[in-house]
Design a protein around this motif. Structure first.
Motif, PDB file in Angstrom:
ATOM      1  N   LEU A  25       0.814  -1.216   0.000  1.00 18.18           N
ATOM      2  CA  LEU A  25       0.000   0.000   0.000  1.00 18.18           C
ATOM      3  C   LEU A  25       0.850   1.270   0.000  1.00 18.18           C
ATOM      4  O   LEU A  25       0.508   2.249  -0.684  1.00 18.18           O
ATOM      5  N   ALA A  26       1.947   1.274   0.741  1.00 19.47           N
ATOM      6  CA  ALA A  26       2.802   2.462   0.784  1.00 19.47           C
ATOM      7  C   ALA A  26       3.430   2.727  -0.585  1.00 19.47           C
ATOM      8  O   ALA A  26       3.431   3.871  -1.065  1.00 19.47           O
ATOM      9  N   ARG A  27       3.937   1.689  -1.201  1.00 16.46           N
ATOM     10  CA  ARG A  27       4.547   1.875  -2.525  1.00 16.46           C
ATOM     11  C   ARG A  27       3.514   2.267  -3.569  1.00 16.46           C
ATOM     12  O   ARG A  27       3.781   3.102  -4.435  1.00 16.46           O
ATOM     13  N   ALA A  28       2.355   1.655  -3.493  1.00 16.67           N
ATOM     14  CA  ALA A  28       1.307   1.974  -4.470  1.00 16.67           C
ATOM     15  C   ALA A  28       0.830   3.411  -4.316  1.00 16.67           C
ATOM     16  O   ALA A  28       0.589   4.100  -5.306  1.00 16.67           O
ATOM     17  N   SER A  29       0.699   3.891  -3.076  1.00 12.20           N
ATOM     18  CA  SER A  29       0.237   5.271  -2.900  1.00 12.20           C
ATOM     19  C   SER A  29       1.289   6.283  -3.336  1.00 12.20           C
ATOM     20  O   SER A  29       0.944   7.298  -3.935  1.00 12.20           O
ATOM     21  N   TRP A  30       2.568   6.003  -3.072  1.00 16.79           N
ATOM     22  CA  TRP A  30       3.617   6.911  -3.558  1.00 16.79           C
ATOM     23  C   TRP A  30       3.616   6.934  -5.091  1.00 16.79           C
ATOM     24  O   TRP A  30       3.747   7.994  -5.706  1.00 16.79           O
ATOM     25  N   TRP A  36       0.142  10.786 -10.653  1.00 13.25           N
ATOM     26  CA  TRP A  36      -0.948  11.749 -10.802  1.00 13.25           C
ATOM     27  C   TRP A  36      -0.401  13.152 -11.036  1.00 13.25           C
ATOM     28  O   TRP A  36      -0.851  13.856 -11.938  1.00 13.25           O
ATOM     29  N   PHE A  37       0.588  13.555 -10.237  1.00 11.50           N
ATOM     30  CA  PHE A  37       1.179  14.883 -10.428  1.00 11.50           C
ATOM     31  C   PHE A  37       1.942  14.980 -11.748  1.00 11.50           C
ATOM     32  O   PHE A  37       1.870  15.999 -12.434  1.00 11.50           O
ATOM     33  N   ALA A  38       2.660  13.924 -12.115  1.00  9.28           N
ATOM     34  CA  ALA A  38       3.436  13.963 -13.357  1.00  9.28           C
ATOM     35  C   ALA A  38       2.531  14.015 -14.585  1.00  9.28           C
ATOM     36  O   ALA A  38       2.764  14.803 -15.498  1.00  9.28           O
ATOM     37  N   VAL A  43       4.282  16.395 -17.604  1.00  7.48           N
ATOM     38  CA  VAL A  43       5.740  16.367 -17.639  1.00  7.48           C
ATOM     39  C   VAL A  43       6.173  15.175 -18.477  1.00  7.48           C
ATOM     40  O   VAL A  43       5.708  14.057 -18.278  1.00  7.48           O
ATOM     41  N   THR A  44       7.076  15.397 -19.419  1.00  4.79           N
ATOM     42  CA  THR A  44       7.536  14.310 -20.286  1.00  4.79           C
ATOM     43  C   THR A  44       9.032  14.418 -20.498  1.00  4.79           C
ATOM     44  O   THR A  44       9.663  15.415 -20.152  1.00  4.79           O
TER      45      THR A  44
END
Length: 71
Positions: A25-30, A36-38, A43-44
Motif C-alpha cells: 500500500l505504501a509503494r502503491a500510494s507513492w 498523478w502529479f506527473a 511532464v515528459t
C-alpha cells in the motif's frame, strides 16, 4: 537504540501479513501520487527523468539520515 518498546506507529508490524500489506500500500500510494502529479502537469521526456531522480535522491537522504526517526 535501547528502546524498551516500539513507537506507536510500528504497532502491527510484528505480523507478517500486516507488514506485507503496508509495504504494498505504501509503494502503491507513492506511485499513484507521483504519477498523478506527473501526468496532470504533462511532464515528459528529460524533465520526468530529472524529477524521478530527484525524488529518489530526496527519499534516500530522508531514510539514511534518519530524518523521520522519532524517539
Amino acid at each position: 537504540m535501547n528502546w524498551k518498546e516500539l513507537p506507536w506507529f510500528w504497532q502491527g508490524f510484528d505480523m507478517f501479513w500486516f507488514a506485507a500489506l503496508m509495504m504494498v500500500l505504501a509503494r502503491a500510494s507513492w506511485a499513484f501520487l507521483f504519477g498523478w502529479f506527473a501526468f496532470r502537469s504533462r511532464v515528459t521526456g528529460v524533465y520526468l527523468s530529472i524529477i524521478t531522480q530527484a525524488l529518489t535522491y530526496a527519499l534516500m537522504l530522508a531514510f539514511f539520515r534518519k530524518i523521520w526517526a522519532l524517539a
